[in-house]
Design a protein around this motif. Sequence first.
Motif, PDB file in Angstrom:
ATOM      1  N   LYS A 103       0.939  -9.094   0.376  1.00  0.00           N
ATOM      2  CA  LYS A 103       2.365  -9.401   0.281  1.00  0.00           C
ATOM      3  C   LYS A 103       2.909  -9.234  -1.142  1.00  0.00           C
ATOM      4  O   LYS A 103       4.110  -9.098  -1.327  1.00  0.00           O
ATOM      5  CB  LYS A 103       2.646 -10.820   0.783  1.00  0.00           C
ATOM      6  N   ASN A 104       2.033  -9.200  -2.145  1.00  0.00           N
ATOM      7  CA  ASN A 104       2.477  -9.055  -3.533  1.00  0.00           C
ATOM      8  C   ASN A 104       2.407  -7.626  -4.045  1.00  0.00           C
ATOM      9  O   ASN A 104       2.714  -7.377  -5.205  1.00  0.00           O
ATOM     10  CB  ASN A 104       1.633  -9.941  -4.452  1.00  0.00           C
ATOM     11  N   GLN A 105       1.985  -6.686  -3.199  1.00  0.00           N
ATOM     12  CA  GLN A 105       1.801  -5.307  -3.643  1.00  0.00           C
ATOM     13  C   GLN A 105       3.065  -4.481  -3.439  1.00  0.00           C
ATOM     14  O   GLN A 105       3.776  -4.653  -2.458  1.00  0.00           O
ATOM     15  CB  GLN A 105       0.644  -4.651  -2.881  1.00  0.00           C
ATOM     16  N   ILE A 106       3.318  -3.606  -4.378  1.00  0.00           N
ATOM     17  CA  ILE A 106       4.397  -2.628  -4.249  1.00  0.00           C
ATOM     18  C   ILE A 106       3.711  -1.284  -4.032  1.00  0.00           C
ATOM     19  O   ILE A 106       3.019  -0.780  -4.918  1.00  0.00           O
ATOM     20  CB  ILE A 106       5.267  -2.587  -5.516  1.00  0.00           C
ATOM     21  N   TYR A 107       3.844  -0.747  -2.843  1.00  0.00           N
ATOM     22  CA  TYR A 107       3.156   0.488  -2.504  1.00  0.00           C
ATOM     23  C   TYR A 107       3.830   1.127  -1.303  1.00  0.00           C
ATOM     24  O   TYR A 107       4.602   0.487  -0.599  1.00  0.00           O
ATOM     25  CB  TYR A 107       1.682   0.218  -2.181  1.00  0.00           C
ATOM     26  N   LYS A 108       3.527   2.378  -1.091  1.00  0.00           N
ATOM     27  CA  LYS A 108       4.001   3.080   0.091  1.00  0.00           C
ATOM     28  C   LYS A 108       2.796   3.312   0.991  1.00  0.00           C
ATOM     29  O   LYS A 108       1.858   4.021   0.602  1.00  0.00           O
ATOM     30  CB  LYS A 108       4.650   4.407  -0.291  1.00  0.00           C
ATOM     31  N   LYS A 109       2.797   2.699   2.154  1.00  0.00           N
ATOM     32  CA  LYS A 109       1.670   2.821   3.078  1.00  0.00           C
ATOM     33  C   LYS A 109       1.565   4.251   3.582  1.00  0.00           C
ATOM     34  O   LYS A 109       2.564   4.869   3.936  1.00  0.00           O
ATOM     35  CB  LYS A 109       1.852   1.858   4.248  1.00  0.00           C
TER      36      LYS A 109
ATOM     37  N   PHE B  87      -7.599  -1.231   1.741  1.00  0.00           N
ATOM     38  CA  PHE B  87      -6.791  -2.459   1.723  1.00  0.00           C
ATOM     39  C   PHE B  87      -5.308  -2.146   1.929  1.00  0.00           C
ATOM     40  O   PHE B  87      -4.640  -2.764   2.759  1.00  0.00           O
ATOM     41  CB  PHE B  87      -7.017  -3.166   0.392  1.00  0.00           C
ATOM     42  N   LEU B  88      -4.789  -1.183   1.195  1.00  0.00           N
ATOM     43  CA  LEU B  88      -3.359  -0.883   1.260  1.00  0.00           C
ATOM     44  C   LEU B  88      -2.938  -0.211   2.556  1.00  0.00           C
ATOM     45  O   LEU B  88      -1.774  -0.280   2.932  1.00  0.00           O
ATOM     46  CB  LEU B  88      -2.941  -0.014   0.066  1.00  0.00           C
ATOM     47  N   ASN B  89      -3.867   0.433   3.231  1.00  0.00           N
ATOM     48  CA  ASN B  89      -3.501   1.209   4.413  1.00  0.00           C
ATOM     49  C   ASN B  89      -4.007   0.617   5.722  1.00  0.00           C
ATOM     50  O   ASN B  89      -4.002   1.295   6.749  1.00  0.00           O
ATOM     51  CB  ASN B  89      -3.992   2.646   4.239  1.00  0.00           C
ATOM     52  N   THR B  90      -4.431  -0.634   5.682  1.00  0.00           N
ATOM     53  CA  THR B  90      -4.872  -1.331   6.895  1.00  0.00           C
ATOM     54  C   THR B  90      -4.187  -2.690   6.954  1.00  0.00           C
ATOM     55  O   THR B  90      -3.333  -3.001   6.122  1.00  0.00           O
ATOM     56  CB  THR B  90      -6.402  -1.514   6.902  1.00  0.00           C
ATOM     57  N   ASP B  91      -4.586  -3.509   7.903  1.00  0.00           N
ATOM     58  CA  ASP B  91      -3.978  -4.838   8.063  1.00  0.00           C
ATOM     59  C   ASP B  91      -4.718  -5.928   7.288  1.00  0.00           C
ATOM     60  O   ASP B  91      -4.549  -7.117   7.563  1.00  0.00           O
ATOM     61  CB  ASP B  91      -3.924  -5.207   9.553  1.00  0.00           C
TER      62      ASP B  91
END
Length: 93
Positions: free
Chosen positions: A76-82, A58-62
């Motif tokens: 849009k609500n996530q804080i992460y480094k892709k 989820f975090l590393n795709t569209d």
Amino acid sequence: EMILDIGPKTVDKITNPLFYSLIDRFRDLTGCPLLINTSFNIRGEPIVCSPKDAINCFLNTDIDVLIIDNFIAYKKNQIYKKDLTYKDSYELD
């Protein structure tokens, strides 16, 4: 041994009320009382088998939204480094 089961599945209101209500609401919105389940992975990657796998994909795709049981995550609500190399680590078939 690999088991391939591609036949239709039914959902019972008593045994799976959450999924039943999802399908029922989808029917209300679209007029179509069924959902299609597809594999959850990117091309070349093994199929997602755990919540950790799902979140990583989820975090590393569209993908915009991830739902696991009663939890909903909006990208849009996530804080992460892709991880920009995520897709590169899987060989295309």
